[in-house]
Design a protein around this motif. Structure first.
Motif, PDB file in Angstrom:
ATOM      1  N   LEU A  28      29.782  39.230  34.645  1.00  0.00           N
ATOM      2  CA  LEU A  28      30.707  38.808  35.701  1.00  0.00           C
ATOM      3  C   LEU A  28      31.706  37.788  35.181  1.00  0.00           C
ATOM      4  O   LEU A  28      32.888  37.814  35.557  1.00  0.00           O
ATOM      5  CB  LEU A  28      29.924  38.236  36.881  1.00  0.00           C
ATOM      6  CG  LEU A  28      29.127  39.251  37.714  1.00  0.00           C
ATOM      7  CD1 LEU A  28      28.285  38.547  38.764  1.00  0.00           C
ATOM      8  CD2 LEU A  28      30.054  40.264  38.372  1.00  0.00           C
ATOM      9  N   ALA A  29      31.247  36.898  34.318  1.00  0.00           N
ATOM     10  CA  ALA A  29      32.175  35.943  33.713  1.00  0.00           C
ATOM     11  C   ALA A  29      33.225  36.668  32.889  1.00  0.00           C
ATOM     12  O   ALA A  29      34.407  36.288  32.882  1.00  0.00           O
ATOM     13  CB  ALA A  29      31.411  34.941  32.847  1.00  0.00           C
ATOM     14  N   GLY A  30      32.812  37.719  32.203  1.00  0.00           N
ATOM     15  CA  GLY A  30      33.765  38.507  31.423  1.00  0.00           C
ATOM     16  C   GLY A  30      34.792  39.201  32.298  1.00  0.00           C
ATOM     17  O   GLY A  30      35.990  39.205  31.985  1.00  0.00           O
ATOM     18  N   ARG A  31      34.330  39.739  33.417  1.00  0.00           N
ATOM     19  CA  ARG A  31      35.255  40.415  34.334  1.00  0.00           C
ATOM     20  C   ARG A  31      36.267  39.432  34.906  1.00  0.00           C
ATOM     21  O   ARG A  31      37.467  39.698  34.945  1.00  0.00           O
ATOM     22  CB  ARG A  31      34.466  41.070  35.466  1.00  0.00           C
ATOM     23  CG  ARG A  31      35.328  41.887  36.437  1.00  0.00           C
ATOM     24  CD  ARG A  31      34.564  42.190  37.695  1.00  0.00           C
ATOM     25  NE  ARG A  31      34.284  40.972  38.454  1.00  0.00           N
ATOM     26  CZ  ARG A  31      33.514  40.932  39.543  1.00  0.00           C
ATOM     27  NH1 ARG A  31      32.941  42.038  39.974  1.00  0.00           N
ATOM     28  NH2 ARG A  31      33.327  39.790  40.182  1.00  0.00           N
ATOM     29  N   ASP A  32      35.759  38.281  35.348  1.00  0.00           N
ATOM     30  CA  ASP A  32      36.629  37.298  35.990  1.00  0.00           C
ATOM     31  C   ASP A  32      37.442  36.488  34.980  1.00  0.00           C
ATOM     32  O   ASP A  32      38.463  35.892  35.340  1.00  0.00           O
ATOM     33  CB  ASP A  32      35.792  36.340  36.839  1.00  0.00           C
ATOM     34  CG  ASP A  32      35.073  37.055  37.977  1.00  0.00           C
ATOM     35  OD1 ASP A  32      35.509  38.158  38.352  1.00  0.00           O
ATOM     36  OD2 ASP A  32      34.063  36.514  38.465  1.00  0.00           O
ATOM     37  N   GLY A  33      36.987  36.462  33.722  1.00  0.00           N
ATOM     38  CA  GLY A  33      37.635  35.629  32.717  1.00  0.00           C
ATOM     39  C   GLY A  33      38.581  36.376  31.800  1.00  0.00           C
ATOM     40  O   GLY A  33      38.866  35.913  30.697  1.00  0.00           O
ATOM     41  N   GLY A  34      39.049  37.524  32.239  1.00  0.00           N
ATOM     42  CA  GLY A  34      40.016  38.273  31.444  1.00  0.00           C
ATOM     43  C   GLY A  34      39.691  39.744  31.294  1.00  0.00           C
ATOM     44  O   GLY A  34      40.552  40.537  30.913  1.00  0.00           O
ATOM     45  N   GLY A  35      38.452  40.128  31.604  1.00  0.00           N
ATOM     46  CA  GLY A  35      38.065  41.524  31.459  1.00  0.00           C
ATOM     47  C   GLY A  35      38.800  42.454  32.398  1.00  0.00           C
ATOM     48  O   GLY A  35      39.209  43.554  32.014  1.00  0.00           O
ATOM     49  N   ALA A  36      38.986  42.024  33.650  1.00  0.00           N
ATOM     50  CA  ALA A  36      39.696  42.860  34.615  1.00  0.00           C
ATOM     51  C   ALA A  36      41.145  43.056  34.193  1.00  0.00           C
ATOM     52  O   ALA A  36      41.693  44.167  34.276  1.00  0.00           O
ATOM     53  CB  ALA A  36      39.616  42.230  36.002  1.00  0.00           C
ATOM     54  N   GLU A  37      41.771  41.978  33.734  1.00  0.00           N
ATOM     55  CA  GLU A  37      43.162  42.074  33.263  1.00  0.00           C
ATOM     56  C   GLU A  37      43.251  42.972  32.031  1.00  0.00           C
ATOM     57  O   GLU A  37      44.175  43.792  31.907  1.00  0.00           O
ATOM     58  CB  GLU A  37      43.681  40.680  32.930  1.00  0.00           C
ATOM     59  CG  GLU A  37      45.126  40.668  32.416  1.00  0.00           C
ATOM     60  CD  GLU A  37      45.578  39.267  32.022  1.00  0.00           C
ATOM     61  OE1 GLU A  37      46.672  39.165  31.453  1.00  0.00           O
ATOM     62  OE2 GLU A  37      44.838  38.299  32.279  1.00  0.00           O
ATOM     63  N   LEU A  38      42.285  42.822  31.128  1.00  0.00           N
ATOM     64  CA  LEU A  38      42.253  43.670  29.934  1.00  0.00           C
ATOM     65  C   LEU A  38      42.134  45.137  30.323  1.00  0.00           C
ATOM     66  O   LEU A  38      42.857  46.000  29.800  1.00  0.00           O
ATOM     67  CB  LEU A  38      41.071  43.260  29.050  1.00  0.00           C
ATOM     68  CG  LEU A  38      40.745  44.176  27.872  1.00  0.00           C
ATOM     69  CD1 LEU A  38      41.893  44.210  26.864  1.00  0.00           C
ATOM     70  CD2 LEU A  38      39.445  43.722  27.193  1.00  0.00           C
ATOM     71  N   SER A  39      41.248  45.426  31.246  1.00  0.00           N
ATOM     72  CA  SER A  39      41.061  46.804  31.693  1.00  0.00           C
ATOM     73  C   SER A  39      42.355  47.377  32.272  1.00  0.00           C
ATOM     74  O   SER A  39      42.726  48.529  31.997  1.00  0.00           O
ATOM     75  CB  SER A  39      39.943  46.863  32.732  1.00  0.00           C
ATOM     76  OG  SER A  39      39.773  48.165  33.239  1.00  0.00           O
ATOM     77  N   GLN A  40      43.061  46.578  33.056  1.00  0.00           N
ATOM     78  CA  GLN A  40      44.306  47.048  33.647  1.00  0.00           C
ATOM     79  C   GLN A  40      45.336  47.399  32.577  1.00  0.00           C
ATOM     80  O   GLN A  40      46.102  48.356  32.731  1.00  0.00           O
ATOM     81  CB  GLN A  40      44.873  45.978  34.592  1.00  0.00           C
ATOM     82  CG  GLN A  40      44.134  45.870  35.917  1.00  0.00           C
ATOM     83  CD  GLN A  40      44.133  47.177  36.698  1.00  0.00           C
ATOM     84  OE1 GLN A  40      45.138  47.874  36.783  1.00  0.00           O
ATOM     85  NE2 GLN A  40      42.977  47.516  37.253  1.00  0.00           N
TER      86      GLN A  40
END
Length: 255
Positions: A28-40
Motif C-alpha cells: 500500500l505504501a508503494g501504491r500511494d508513494g508513487g506506484g499508482a502514478e508509475l502505473s498510469q
C-alpha cells in the motif's frame, strides 16, 4: 511462551496475519508513494496489473510464469476474466504470452518492473526507517525459510498446482535494498501458505468458490489447522527463539 506454543505448526498460524499485515503495509505504501502514478505512465492497471503480482519472477531476465503456475496464483479468480486481463496487457505491450501459455515481461514490461522496484525501495526505506536491525534479521530469516521451502517443494508431492514454485525464489539483483528484499520475501512466503491452504481445502472436498463461501465454524477451523500443519515445514529451519524473534520483529514494524 513455551516450546509447544512455538512449534512449527503453531508459529505458522501465528505468523500468517503478521506476514500479511507487514506485506500489505509495504504494498500500500508503494501504491500511494508513487506506484499508482508509475502505473498510469505505463497505461494504468489495465496494462500493469498482473506484472505487479508476478514481479518476483517476471522482473528477472528471462523470467517466466507457466500456465499452471498462473492458474495457481489466480485460483480464486474467474479464469475467463484473468485471460481477458492478460489479453489487454499483451495488447499494451507489457506481457508476452507464449504458445504454451507461459507469461513473460516484454522490454517495456521489464522497464516498468525496474521502476517499480525503485518505488518499493523508496517507500519501504521511509516506512521502516529506524528499524534497520529488525529488517535485517527478518530478511535473513526469510531467506533461510524460502530456501528450505524450495528444498521441501522438490522433495514433496504437491496435490495442487504451486503458486510458490511459480514465483520463488524472488528476483533479487545485486544491490537490492533491504526493504525490497523484505517486501518480496514476505510476498513469496504468502504464496507458500496459499498453496498449503489450497491443499487443505482440496483434501476436504472444497473448490475455490465453496471455500470462499464457507462460514466460520468447526469445518473452517479444521481446514485452517490443516493449513498450519502443511505450511509448517520451512519453520523447522529456525530455532524456537528465532521463531519468536520473527514474530516480535514483524509485530514491531510500522504499517
Amino acid at each position: 511462551m513455551n516450546a509447544v506454543e512455538v512449534a512449527p505448526h503453531r508459529i505458522a498460524g501465528l505468523l500468517a496475519p503478521a506476514v500479511d499485515r507487514t506485506f500489505r503495509a509495504g504494498i500500500l505504501a508503494g501504491r500511494d508513494g508513487g506506484g499508482a502514478e508509475l502505473s498510469q505512465r505505463y497505461g494504468g492497471v489495465t496494462a500493469t496489473g498482473f506484472l505487479v503480482d508476478l514481479r518476483t519472477r517476471l522482473a528477472a531476465p528471462g523470467g517466466t510464469v507457466d500456465g499452471p503456475g498462473f492458474a495457481a496464483i489466480t485460483r480464486y479468480q474467474d479464469p475467463v476474466a484473468c485471460r481477458r486481463t492478460v489479453d489487454k496487457q499483451v495488447a499494451h505491450g507489457m506481457i508476452y504470452r507464449g504458445t504454451d501459455g507461459a507469461l513473460s515481461a516484454t522490454e517495456r514490461g521489464a522497464a516498468f518492473l525496474t521502476e517499480l522496484y525503485q518505488v518499493h525501495a523508496e517507500v519501504t526505506e521511509e516506512l521502516w526507517a529506524g528499524h534497520d536491525d529488525r529488517v535485517a534479521r527478518l530478511v535473513a530469516m526469510l531467506g533461510r525459510l524460502l530456501s528450505y521451502a524450495l528444498v521441501l517443494a522438490d522433495e514433496e508431492a504437491n496435490p495442487v498446482a504451486s503458486s510458490f514454485a511459480a514465483l520463488a525464489p524472488p528476483y533479487e539483483p545485486d544491490g537490492t535494498p533491504s526493504g525490497v528484499l523484505l517486501l518480496n520475501r514476505l510476498s513469496t512466503l504468502r504464496y507458500h501458505r496459499a498453496d498449503a491452504h489450497a491443499a487443505a481445502w482440496t483434501a476436504a472436498g472444497h473448490t475455490p468458490s465453496s471455500i470462499a463461501a464457507l462460514p466460520a465454524g468447526p469445518e473452517r477451523l479444521a481446514i485452517e489447522l490443516e493449513t498450519d500443519r502443511r505450511a509448517a515445514g520451512p519453520y523447522a529451519v529456525l530455532s524456537a527463539e528465532e521463531r519468536l524473534t520473527m514474530l516480535a520483529d514483524l509485530a514491531a514494524l510500522p504499517g
